[in-house]
Write a protein that holds these residues in place. Structure first.
Motif, PDB file in Angstrom:
ATOM      1  N   THR A  60       0.908   4.132  -2.846  1.00 48.53           N
ATOM      2  CA  THR A  60       0.673   5.534  -2.494  1.00 48.53           C
ATOM      3  C   THR A  60       1.831   6.409  -2.956  1.00 48.53           C
ATOM      4  O   THR A  60       1.619   7.525  -3.450  1.00 48.53           O
ATOM      5  N   ASP A  75       0.826  -1.215   0.000  1.00 51.58           N
ATOM      6  CA  ASP A  75       0.000   0.000   0.000  1.00 51.58           C
ATOM      7  C   ASP A  75       0.855   1.257   0.000  1.00 51.58           C
ATOM      8  O   ASP A  75       0.552   2.233  -0.698  1.00 51.58           O
ATOM      9  N   GLU A 122       1.488   6.967  -6.617  1.00 48.00           N
ATOM     10  CA  GLU A 122       0.424   7.934  -6.884  1.00 48.00           C
ATOM     11  C   GLU A 122       0.894   9.357  -6.582  1.00 48.00           C
ATOM     12  O   GLU A 122       0.594  10.291  -7.321  1.00 48.00           O
TER      13      GLU A 122
END
Length: 146
Positions: free
Chosen positions: A59, A55, A62
């Protein structure tokens, strides 16, 4: 050859167990009772850590993409190009022509083409058929059980 029958009671009765062996066996059982839940917890936590690391990586990717897009939006020529492309803005004095359906028929994606001519056109008047069905059902003779 004859098969010998083994009497389990004789076999178990032949095992001699000393006090030291009993204590060691008890310690092994106690150690397994203590360590098995701990090992299960360890494995679960490792899986959670791996999922959280995935995760975090997603992130971070992104954030990198959004930072690059923010930098593009700081460029005035990019803003002008996006305003022309998305919002059809123009500068004073310019003439803009919008061409509708400029693609040939064989290039259009299948989802945009009509499914078929027969599906889009109704051959029968559905209201007449509906009323005929209701009246036939209401006027039908029923057979009395006999």
């Amino acid at each position: 050859m004859t098969k010998r029958r083994v009497d389990v009671r004789d076999w178990v009765g032949g095992i001699r167990m000393s006090g030291f062996m009993g204590i060691m066996l008890g310690l092994v059982v106690l150690a397994s009772l203590v360590l098995v839940p701990t090992i299960g917890t360890y494995v679960d936590q490792r899986q959670q850590i791996a999922a959280l690391q995935h995760d975090v990586k997603a992130t971070q990717d992104e954030i990198t993409e959004l930072t690059a897009e923010r930098e593009r939006w700081r460029d005035e020529s990019y803003i002008v190009a996006q305003a022309r492309e998305r919002l059809y803005y123009r500068r004073p004095g310019e003439v803009v022509y919008l061409v509708a359906d400029d693609l040939p028929a064989d290039v259009i994606e299948p989802e945009q083409r009509p499914v078929s001519g027969s599906v889009q056109e109704t051959r029968h008047d559905w209201m007449t058929q509906f009323l005929r069905s209701v009246t036939e059902a209401g006027l039908a003779k029923t057979v009395a059980p006999g």
